[in-house]
Design a protein around this motif. Structure first.
Motif, PDB file in Angstrom:
ATOM      1  N   SER A 136       0.816  -1.215   0.000  1.00 40.07           N
ATOM      2  CA  SER A 136       0.000   0.000   0.000  1.00 40.07           C
ATOM      3  C   SER A 136       0.848   1.262   0.000  1.00 40.07           C
ATOM      4  O   SER A 136       0.312   2.364  -0.012  1.00 40.07           O
ATOM      5  CB  SER A 136      -0.904   0.028   1.229  1.00 40.07           C
ATOM      6  N   ALA A 137       2.160   1.117   0.047  1.00 39.63           N
ATOM      7  CA  ALA A 137       3.027   2.294   0.166  1.00 39.63           C
ATOM      8  C   ALA A 137       3.535   2.734  -1.204  1.00 39.63           C
ATOM      9  O   ALA A 137       3.817   1.909  -2.067  1.00 39.63           O
ATOM     10  CB  ALA A 137       4.202   1.979   1.083  1.00 39.63           C
ATOM     11  N   THR A 138       3.648   4.044  -1.378  1.00 41.07           N
ATOM     12  CA  THR A 138       4.170   4.589  -2.627  1.00 41.07           C
ATOM     13  C   THR A 138       5.667   4.867  -2.478  1.00 41.07           C
ATOM     14  O   THR A 138       6.214   4.815  -1.377  1.00 41.07           O
ATOM     15  CB  THR A 138       3.467   5.911  -2.960  1.00 41.07           C
ATOM     16  N   LEU A 161       6.937   7.722  -2.634  1.00 40.57           N
ATOM     17  CA  LEU A 161       7.025   8.897  -1.766  1.00 40.57           C
ATOM     18  C   LEU A 161       6.950   8.477  -0.293  1.00 40.57           C
ATOM     19  O   LEU A 161       7.730   8.955   0.543  1.00 40.57           O
ATOM     20  CB  LEU A 161       5.908   9.890  -2.108  1.00 40.57           C
ATOM     21  N   ASP A 162       6.034   7.585   0.024  1.00 37.67           N
ATOM     22  CA  ASP A 162       5.906   7.101   1.403  1.00 37.67           C
ATOM     23  C   ASP A 162       7.212   6.446   1.862  1.00 37.67           C
ATOM     24  O   ASP A 162       7.707   6.709   2.965  1.00 37.67           O
ATOM     25  CB  ASP A 162       4.787   6.051   1.500  1.00 37.67           C
ATOM     26  N   THR A 208      10.217   8.904   2.146  1.00 37.91           N
ATOM     27  CA  THR A 208      10.005   9.760   3.317  1.00 37.91           C
ATOM     28  C   THR A 208      10.327   8.988   4.597  1.00 37.91           C
ATOM     29  O   THR A 208      10.982   9.513   5.507  1.00 37.91           O
ATOM     30  CB  THR A 208       8.551  10.261   3.364  1.00 37.91           C
ATOM     31  N   LEU A 233       9.945  17.501   1.631  1.00 46.03           N
ATOM     32  CA  LEU A 233       8.853  18.321   2.171  1.00 46.03           C
ATOM     33  C   LEU A 233       7.962  17.514   3.119  1.00 46.03           C
ATOM     34  O   LEU A 233       7.356  18.072   4.021  1.00 46.03           O
ATOM     35  CB  LEU A 233       8.016  18.909   1.034  1.00 46.03           C
ATOM     36  N   SER A 234       7.863  16.219   2.883  1.00 47.00           N
ATOM     37  CA  SER A 234       7.055  15.372   3.758  1.00 47.00           C
ATOM     38  C   SER A 234       7.835  14.910   4.976  1.00 47.00           C
ATOM     39  O   SER A 234       7.268  14.296   5.869  1.00 47.00           O
ATOM     40  CB  SER A 234       6.568  14.128   2.994  1.00 47.00           C
ATOM     41  N   SER A 235       9.135  15.180   4.992  1.00 44.45           N
ATOM     42  CA  SER A 235       9.988  14.631   6.056  1.00 44.45           C
ATOM     43  C   SER A 235      10.207  15.637   7.165  1.00 44.45           C
ATOM     44  O   SER A 235       9.753  16.782   7.092  1.00 44.45           O
ATOM     45  CB  SER A 235      11.352  14.252   5.469  1.00 44.45           C
ATOM     46  N   LEU A 255      13.041  16.919   7.836  1.00 47.57           N
ATOM     47  CA  LEU A 255      14.094  17.878   7.469  1.00 47.57           C
ATOM     48  C   LEU A 255      13.480  19.254   7.253  1.00 47.57           C
ATOM     49  O   LEU A 255      12.292  19.378   6.968  1.00 47.57           O
ATOM     50  CB  LEU A 255      14.783  17.442   6.169  1.00 47.57           C
ATOM     51  N   ALA A 303      12.209  22.404   5.443  1.00 46.92           N
ATOM     52  CA  ALA A 303      11.646  22.566   4.100  1.00 46.92           C
ATOM     53  C   ALA A 303      12.570  23.394   3.214  1.00 46.92           C
ATOM     54  O   ALA A 303      12.354  23.491   2.004  1.00 46.92           O
ATOM     55  CB  ALA A 303      10.269  23.219   4.183  1.00 46.92           C
ATOM     56  N   PRO A 330      12.305   0.095  11.358  1.00 49.78           N
ATOM     57  CA  PRO A 330      11.104  -0.660  10.971  1.00 49.78           C
ATOM     58  C   PRO A 330      10.050   0.259  10.345  1.00 49.78           C
ATOM     59  O   PRO A 330       9.993   1.459  10.661  1.00 49.78           O
ATOM     60  CB  PRO A 330      10.590  -1.226  12.297  1.00 49.78           C
ATOM     61  N   TYR A 331       9.270  -0.307   9.459  1.00 50.38           N
ATOM     62  CA  TYR A 331       8.249   0.485   8.773  1.00 50.38           C
ATOM     63  C   TYR A 331       7.020  -0.388   8.550  1.00 50.38           C
ATOM     64  O   TYR A 331       7.150  -1.539   8.120  1.00 50.38           O
ATOM     65  CB  TYR A 331       8.813   0.990   7.436  1.00 50.38           C
ATOM     66  N   LEU A 332       5.875   0.142   8.867  1.00 51.28           N
ATOM     67  CA  LEU A 332       4.587  -0.520   8.659  1.00 51.28           C
ATOM     68  C   LEU A 332       4.584  -1.953   9.206  1.00 51.28           C
ATOM     69  O   LEU A 332       4.098  -2.879   8.561  1.00 51.28           O
ATOM     70  CB  LEU A 332       4.205  -0.512   7.174  1.00 51.28           C
ATOM     71  N   VAL A 370      -2.667  -1.572   7.488  1.00 48.33           N
ATOM     72  CA  VAL A 370      -1.928  -0.681   6.597  1.00 48.33           C
ATOM     73  C   VAL A 370      -2.776  -0.349   5.366  1.00 48.33           C
ATOM     74  O   VAL A 370      -2.804   0.793   4.909  1.00 48.33           O
ATOM     75  CB  VAL A 370      -0.600  -1.338   6.165  1.00 48.33           C
ATOM     76  N   SER A 394      -3.680   3.386   4.364  1.00 39.70           N
ATOM     77  CA  SER A 394      -3.104   3.867   3.111  1.00 39.70           C
ATOM     78  C   SER A 394      -4.182   4.455   2.201  1.00 39.70           C
ATOM     79  O   SER A 394      -3.998   5.513   1.598  1.00 39.70           O
ATOM     80  CB  SER A 394      -2.376   2.711   2.414  1.00 39.70           C
ATOM     81  N   VAL A 418       1.132  11.323   3.946  1.00 40.72           N
ATOM     82  CA  VAL A 418       2.137  10.328   3.583  1.00 40.72           C
ATOM     83  C   VAL A 418       1.959   9.148   4.537  1.00 40.72           C
ATOM     84  O   VAL A 418       1.689   9.334   5.725  1.00 40.72           O
ATOM     85  CB  VAL A 418       3.557  10.929   3.694  1.00 40.72           C
ATOM     86  N   LEU A 419       2.073   7.942   3.995  1.00 42.20           N
ATOM     87  CA  LEU A 419       1.864   6.737   4.806  1.00 42.20           C
ATOM     88  C   LEU A 419       3.033   6.515   5.754  1.00 42.20           C
ATOM     89  O   LEU A 419       4.156   6.263   5.319  1.00 42.20           O
ATOM     90  CB  LEU A 419       1.694   5.525   3.885  1.00 42.20           C
ATOM     91  N   ASP A 477       4.041   4.984  10.000  1.00 40.28           N
ATOM     92  CA  ASP A 477       3.540   4.080  11.034  1.00 40.28           C
ATOM     93  C   ASP A 477       2.567   4.776  11.972  1.00 40.28           C
ATOM     94  O   ASP A 477       1.858   4.131  12.720  1.00 40.28           O
ATOM     95  CB  ASP A 477       4.725   3.509  11.828  1.00 40.28           C
ATOM     96  N   VAL A 484       0.099   2.174  13.466  1.00 42.51           N
ATOM     97  CA  VAL A 484      -0.571   1.167  12.651  1.00 42.51           C
ATOM     98  C   VAL A 484      -0.388  -0.197  13.308  1.00 42.51           C
ATOM     99  O   VAL A 484       0.708  -0.535  13.744  1.00 42.51           O
ATOM    100  CB  VAL A 484       0.044   1.130  11.235  1.00 42.51           C
ATOM    101  N   ALA A 491       4.364  17.112   8.044  1.00 36.25           N
ATOM    102  CA  ALA A 491       5.814  17.080   8.277  1.00 36.25           C
ATOM    103  C   ALA A 491       6.208  17.885   9.515  1.00 36.25           C
ATOM    104  O   ALA A 491       7.307  17.727  10.031  1.00 36.25           O
ATOM    105  CB  ALA A 491       6.545  17.605   7.048  1.00 36.25           C
ATOM    106  N   ARG A 492       5.317  18.785   9.973  1.00 37.32           N
ATOM    107  CA  ARG A 492       5.660  19.647  11.113  1.00 37.32           C
ATOM    108  C   ARG A 492       4.948  19.233  12.384  1.00 37.32           C
ATOM    109  O   ARG A 492       5.011  19.936  13.385  1.00 37.32           O
ATOM    110  CB  ARG A 492       5.302  21.108  10.777  1.00 37.32           C
TER     111      ARG A 492
END
Lengths: 427, 328
Positions: free
Chosen positions: A26-28, A30-31, A34, A74-76, A78, A80, A220-222, B47, B51, B60-61, B63, B109, B275-276
């Motif tokens: 389900s993750a892109t 971008l996901d 990020t 921008l999604s992270s 860090l 902008a 770890p992720y999801l 998930v 999602s 953004v996806l 956890d 999640v 993000a913020r």
């Protein structure tokens, strides 16, 4: 000109790699990218920080993701105000990004940078076929309702067949495995040797995970906390039972077990000027001493598609006045087990090194106990653009553990008959 | 004595909306709210569903579950409570006028969440009756999220002074510093709001988001909200209120077209701040006017010392749909 600075690898981060249709279905891109950047930011306290530049990319890319890396920044966490750009050199993407950014740091243009890559085989783009695409563009440009109806009426059922991306070479129509099968045959690589290498990759990666080696390299992720393709209990016997999937007839030796699985994942490395890192009490693991990119004529020449790293190695060693045996560790990306074995065979061949690479003679053999010591792509999986950053971070940590001055050779082959090889040295 | 109704599975909103349509007797609003709590223990988000929600709302996806997703999880519990016998207000024409949430720490999640919802603070309003639906998500007894949805029912009236000033302040877990909870109203006629009596004086640390300092907000986006946004959000949130899905149903309730889910626009604003977002924060939203679909709305935002303010308006900025204040 001012003296070159030391560009060092501070550390890395990646998500555990997933199998296609697995944990990250389900993750892109971008996901995933990020998540990898955020994990790195968390590990090294970069939240809210302006990084000099982030260079990353993906091989399988949606057209909307033309600015993927900047969007991920921008999604992270860090700042902008961190600039970013996309880079793409097939499976060498993130290694190339790291080499470029490392050079920028060395000449003083950047203090700190992030190189990375991401790929999702699960969320790959599907394009409409060319006929439909042209009709849709015409529809979009149509001025009158009549034009619109006329254009729509011209759509035929056959126009609706989508174009699914394939790991096929555009000019040969052969996919990566079919190409490698030809090279495998050319070099006479046996099924047994391939299965042995694949089993070692799984066992080495499993041991490294068990030892906690990846604790500071992976976030770890999801709900996934270990590489999904890893099979700790695989064996040469089990691998020997698999049917060949690439190549023809009795000589076919490449199976799903000794070829990398399609994967989802993202990996990044943090690069910095050594002074910058030391002032912040950040780890200083290793540096990229030099790197060479090669490309081969796999179309009309008789060179294998994935043999470019052999060429790059010859030039790189000559330039640095090093022998192939002057390394403590070797990391050769396992696109296929036979890719690694063909590369080793090429280095050992007097004739090939002399006639094809233009060297004085064979580069020689390497101590196999120094090769891919913590596993590689066969076991970890291979999200194309992420692999270079995964290997670079792993190698940098391994070299740092062995102590200052220990040296590693890193080789990644890439689609289009290209390859990047780098010399990495513990600081 | 609070009656606890423990559910064994997440109820579907569709069935509850159908139940709400069935004729039945309700106690008069004067009888007050039933002492009842709806619970669902150990619910895990997958998930896949998060999602799908993230893609519609622009997150953004990660956890971490979006705070607005936790509202989505408690919403069927709200409907269960409001359609259970003894609840004095009908669902038809119920309007979500404001929402506030506290994220104590990220909820993840796959984490087992104990969800609960209760109703409180039934009070008169110039246009009807207000009620707070208070939701909570706990992990192993520790609260990770709390949410308060303020709904306006225009069919009922309740004697007493209309809510305004301090009397509209909701009691409960969000009272400390969370600002507006029972405050402003939803101008269903889409005329200039004359509900100032219900808008609290600056109660958030950085001032009311509807206050005069909105001029400092800068335009951060033009969002094209497509005609099918209501259906897309319904598919991922389960909120199948027909007013968001069908123009016929919307017209029956006095709107020319379908309207966006308030929590969908809220989620999109929160997603643009994703993000913020710190680990722990409070966020309050007032839904001032309905957003007709399709439409293009202006998103404006400003950072402030301890968070963000944001609003959604029409192109010219003279019609404010939503204001948001986030501190953390």
């Amino acid at each position: 000109m001012a003296a070159l600075r030391n560009a060092v690898i501070v550390g890395g981060n990646r998500v555990p790699f997933g199998r296609i249709g697995g944990a990250y279905r389900s993750a892109t891109n971008l996901d995933l990218l990020t998540a990898a950047i955020d994990g790195l930011a968390g590990r090294f306290g970069l939240a809210g920080e302006r990084i000099g530049e982030v260079g990353a990319g993906a091989v399988l890319k949606h057209s909307r993701d033309f600015n993927l890396t900047r969007e991920a920044v921008l999604s992270s966490a860090l700042s902008a105000t961190t600039p970013a750009y996309d880079v793409q050199q097939a499976c060498a993407t993130s290694l190339t990004a790291a080499v470029q950014l490392s050079s920028r740091i060395r000449v003083g243009q950047l203090d700190v940078a992030i190189a990375g890559g991401v790929d999702s085989a699960s969320d790959s783009p599907i394009a409409v076929n060319d006929r439909l695409r042209r009709k849709l563009l015409r529809l979009n440009a149509a001025k009158t309702p009549f034009d619109r109806v006329k254009t729509l009426a011209s759509v035929r059922p056959s126009d609706l067949t989508p174009e699914v991306p394939q790991a096929a070479e555009r000019r040969t129509g052969l996919n990566m495995g079919q190409h490698q099968a030809l090279t495998t045959l050319q070099w006479g690589i046996t099924r047994e040797a391939q299965d042995e290498l694949a089993a070692a990759s799984h066992h080495n990666l499993a041991r490294a995970w068990a030892d906690g080696f990846f604790d500071d390299l992976v976030t770890p992720y999801l709900g996934q906390s270990i590489d999904q393709s890893l099979r700790p209990d695989t064996s040469i016997e089990k691998l020997a039972a698999l049917r060949p999937v690439f190549g023809d007839g009795v000589d076919a030796s490449m199976t799903a077990g000794n070829s990398t699985p399609l994967s989802d994942g993202a990996a990044v490395v943090l690069l910095a000027d050594e002074e910058w890192a030391r002032q912040r009490s950040l780890p200083v693991l290793a540096r990229i001493v030099d790197a060479e990119t090669a490309a081969v004529d796999y179309l009309l020449g008789d060179e294998g598609l994935l043999m470019a790293p052999a060429h790059a190695t010859g030039r790189l060693l000559t330039r640095n006045q090093l022998a192939l045996q002057d390394f403590d560790l070797y990391e050769i990306h396992e696109a296929f087990a036979s890719t690694v074995l063909c590369t080793l065979a090429a280095w050992e061949s007097d004739e090939y090194c002399r006639d094809t690479l233009g060297l004085g003679g064979a580069l020689g053999s390497i101590d196999r106990s120094k090769l891919n010591v913590n596993g590689s792509s066969l076991a970890a999986g291979h999200p194309f653009a992420a692999t270079g950053a995964r290997i670079l971070a792993t190698l940098a940590k391994l070299l740092a553990e062995r102590g200052s001055g220990s040296r590693g050779l890193l080789s990644v082959c890439a689609a289009g008959g290209q390859g990047v090889v780098a010399i990495v040295e513990a600081v | 004595m609070v009656e606890v109704l423990e559910l064994t599975a997440m109820p579907t909103a569709l069935r509850l909306y159908a139940k709400a349509l069935a004729p039945g007797r309700r106690p008069h609003v004067k009888a007050g709210l039933p002492e009842r709590e709806i619970r669902l223990i150990g619910h895990r988000s997958t998930v896949g569903e998060v999602s799908a929600y993230d893609q519609v709302c622009g997150f953004v996806l990660t956890d971490r579950l979006p705070a607005t997703w936790l509202h989505v999880l408690t919403f069927p519990l709200q409907l269960t409570l409001m359609t259970a016998p003894g609840f004095p207000l009908g669902l038809a024409g119920l309007v979500h006028v404001s929402n506030s949430m506290v994220q104590h720490r990220p909820a993840l999640v796959g984490e087992a969440l104990d969800l609960s919802v209760r109703a409180e603070n039934l009070r008169p309003h110039r246009r009807g009756v207000l009620v707070d639906l208070v939701g909570e998500a706990r992990v192993a007894g520790e609260p990770v999220w709390q949410g308060r949805s303020v709904y306006l029912n225009r069919q009922q009236t309740l004697a007493g002074a209309p809510a305004g000033g301090e009397t509209s302040r909701s009691r409960g877990p969000l009272a400390a510093g969370s600002g507006k909870q029972g405050g402003s109203g939803f101008d269903v006629e889409a005329q200039s709001s004359s509900l100032s009596s219900t808008v609290e004086p600056s109660s958030t640390p950085a001032g009311s988001p509807t206050g005069p300092d909105t001029a400092t907000l800068h335009t951060a986006g033009w969002w094209r909200l497509p005609a099918d946004l209501g259906r897309r959000y319904a598919a991922v949130s389960g909120d199948v209120n027909p007013i968001h899905l069908s123009a016929v149903a919307a017209r029956a309730l006095g709107f020319p077209r379908t309207i966006a889910h308030g929590m969908c626009t809220h989620a999109r604003v929160l997603a643009s701040l994703q993000a913020r977002l710190p680990d722990a924060y409070e966020v309050s939203v007032d839904f001032l006017k309905p957003v007709l679909l399709p439409s293009t709305v202006r998103f404006a935002a400003a950072a402030q010392p301890h968070g963000h303010r944001a609003q959604l308006t029409n192109r010219t900025g003279d019609k404010v749909f939503l204001t948001l204040s986030l501190t953390g």
